[in-house]
Design a protein around this motif. Structure first.
Motif, PDB file in Angstrom:
ATOM      1  N   ASN A 180       0.841  -1.286   0.046  1.00 28.07           N
ATOM      2  CA  ASN A 180      -0.082   0.060   0.090  1.00 28.07           C
ATOM      3  C   ASN A 180       0.831   1.064  -0.041  1.00 28.07           C
ATOM      4  N   GLU A 181       2.152   1.118  -0.033  1.00 32.52           N
ATOM      5  CA  GLU A 181       3.065   2.255  -0.098  1.00 32.52           C
ATOM      6  C   GLU A 181       3.609   2.574  -1.322  1.00 32.52           C
ATOM      7  N   THR A 182       3.540   3.927  -1.880  1.00 28.90           N
ATOM      8  CA  THR A 182       3.869   4.506  -2.959  1.00 28.90           C
ATOM      9  C   THR A 182       4.722   5.803  -3.054  1.00 28.90           C
ATOM     10  N   SER A 183       5.887   5.757  -3.545  1.00 30.31           N
ATOM     11  CA  SER A 183       6.845   6.942  -3.484  1.00 30.31           C
ATOM     12  C   SER A 183       7.230   7.276  -4.963  1.00 30.31           C
ATOM     13  N   VAL A 184       7.385   8.523  -5.377  1.00 25.16           N
ATOM     14  CA  VAL A 184       7.517   8.924  -6.542  1.00 25.16           C
ATOM     15  C   VAL A 184       8.799  10.024  -6.416  1.00 25.16           C
ATOM     16  N   ARG A 185       9.707   9.882  -7.258  1.00 20.75           N
ATOM     17  CA  ARG A 185      10.933  10.445  -7.335  1.00 20.75           C
ATOM     18  C   ARG A 185      11.121  11.266  -8.540  1.00 20.75           C
ATOM     19  N   GLU A 186      11.545  12.542  -8.608  1.00 20.79           N
ATOM     20  CA  GLU A 186      11.787  13.200  -9.760  1.00 20.79           C
ATOM     21  C   GLU A 186      13.355  13.684  -9.904  1.00 20.79           C
ATOM     22  N   SER A 187      13.805  13.850 -10.866  1.00 21.28           N
ATOM     23  CA  SER A 187      15.249  14.195 -11.106  1.00 21.28           C
ATOM     24  C   SER A 187      15.400  14.912 -12.611  1.00 21.28           C
ATOM     25  N   GLU A 188      16.438  15.636 -12.977  1.00 17.46           N
ATOM     26  CA  GLU A 188      16.707  16.229 -14.083  1.00 17.46           C
ATOM     27  C   GLU A 188      17.379  15.159 -14.998  1.00 17.46           C
ATOM     28  N   VAL A 189      17.185  15.306 -16.317  1.00 14.48           N
ATOM     29  CA  VAL A 189      17.858  14.399 -17.385  1.00 14.48           C
ATOM     30  C   VAL A 189      18.983  15.392 -18.117  1.00 14.48           C
ATOM     31  N   ASP A 190      20.127  14.897 -18.209  1.00 20.41           N
ATOM     32  CA  ASP A 190      21.385  15.851 -18.934  1.00 20.41           C
ATOM     33  C   ASP A 190      21.080  15.443 -20.545  1.00 20.41           C
ATOM     34  N   SER A 191      20.689  14.212 -20.804  1.00 20.19           N
ATOM     35  CA  SER A 191      20.538  13.825 -22.330  1.00 20.19           C
ATOM     36  C   SER A 191      19.609  12.783 -22.117  1.00 20.19           C
ATOM     37  N   PHE A 192      18.560  12.848 -23.118  1.00 20.14           N
ATOM     38  CA  PHE A 192      17.696  11.896 -23.590  1.00 20.14           C
ATOM     39  C   PHE A 192      18.115  10.696 -24.536  1.00 20.14           C
TER      40      PHE A 192
END
Length: 266
Positions: A138-150
């Motif tokens: 029942n636990e959900t976590s979301v992380r966000e970061s930058e991308v240098d090069s797709f």
């Protein structure tokens, strides 16, 4: 019944009926080799049933280094959708893992989803943004970061993973048929030998196996699968492992709903 589980059960029955001899695919003499001319340095041209085999392959041998390099080069230069399936049965339990990777280079989008025992992992990439979502119970976590090069992300995901590498290096293959996929000629191989000594993905002692691979004339692996039954530390293990190029070119990637929710919440 899930086809992977059915395959594992069927393989177990075969072992009981046939003992511990490994299965081998039928041999085919319908292949020819043309040697290069005096001023040519390329490898000989190999033809099987009228179809030219890609570099690194013959009717009875796969050079895994050449084939894996070609696979990465083809995927990294195009949109693609890849599917990976794993089923592991041991000590009365069955674990299933499914992974889908979809990448669209022109729109700079990549989506990965892995359904693992007890948890789900999702990753979504754009030109400059990376988001990952992990769900455990029942636990959900979301992380966000930058991308240098797709471009780097696209090429990284296109690299042959440990599953594809293990499947190619653990087995030998023999051509048995030809087919056509998306307008390209392709060779169908049967697995003729498997060694479990070089990879933890396989039981060290293999008693029975069954598998196949389809690779087209460009060197793109469309499907490779292997089912094994063996013993590890005194415990019987059955494993189904499959890698598939579900689509090559013109792949669409849809932004998952949880990404939109994350954007609205920031």
């Amino acid at each position: 019944m899930d086809k992977r589980l059915a395959a594992l059960i069927g393989l177990s029955v075969l072992v009981v009926l046939a003992g511990c001899n490994g299965a081998t695919g039928p041999q085919s003499p319908s292949s020819t080799t043309t040697e290069p001319g005096e001023n040519e340095t390329d490898q000989p041209e190999v033809v099987y049933n009228g179809v030219q085999l890609p570099d690194g392959t013959t009717a009875t041998h796969i050079n895994e280094t050449q084939v894996l390099t070609a696979q990465q080069s083809l995927l990294a230069s195009q949109d693609y959708r890849v599917g990976i399936n794993l089923t592991h049965a041991a000590a009365g339990g069955v674990a299933n893992t499914t992974t889908i990777i979809a990448s669209n280079r022109s729109h700079q989008q990549l989506y990965l989803r892995s359904d693992l025992p007890g948890r789900t992992l999702e990753e979504y990439y754009t030109a400059n943004r990376s988001l990952s979502r992990t769900e455990i119970g029942n636990e959900t976590s979301v992380r966000e970061s930058e991308v240098d090069s797709f471009e780097a992300i696209h090429e990284r995901e296109a690299q042959p993973g440990s599953l594809l590498t293990a499947l190619l290096t653990a087995a030998e293959f023999t051509a048995v048929n030809t087919t056509a996929i998306d307008g390209h000629d392709a060779i169908v191989y049967n697995v003729t030998d498997v060694s479990g000594s070089n990879s933890s993905r396989f039981p060290p002692v293999i008693e029975r196996f069954n598998g196949s691979m389809t690779i087209d004339d460009r060197g793109l692996i469309r499907d490779i699968s292997l089912t094994t039954l063996g013993v590890r530390n005194g415990t019987v293990e059955a494993m189904f492992q499959e890698y598939r190029t579900l689509r090559y070119g013109d792949v669409r990637v849809q932004e998952p709903g949880w990404v939109q929710n994350q954007s609205q919440g920031t």
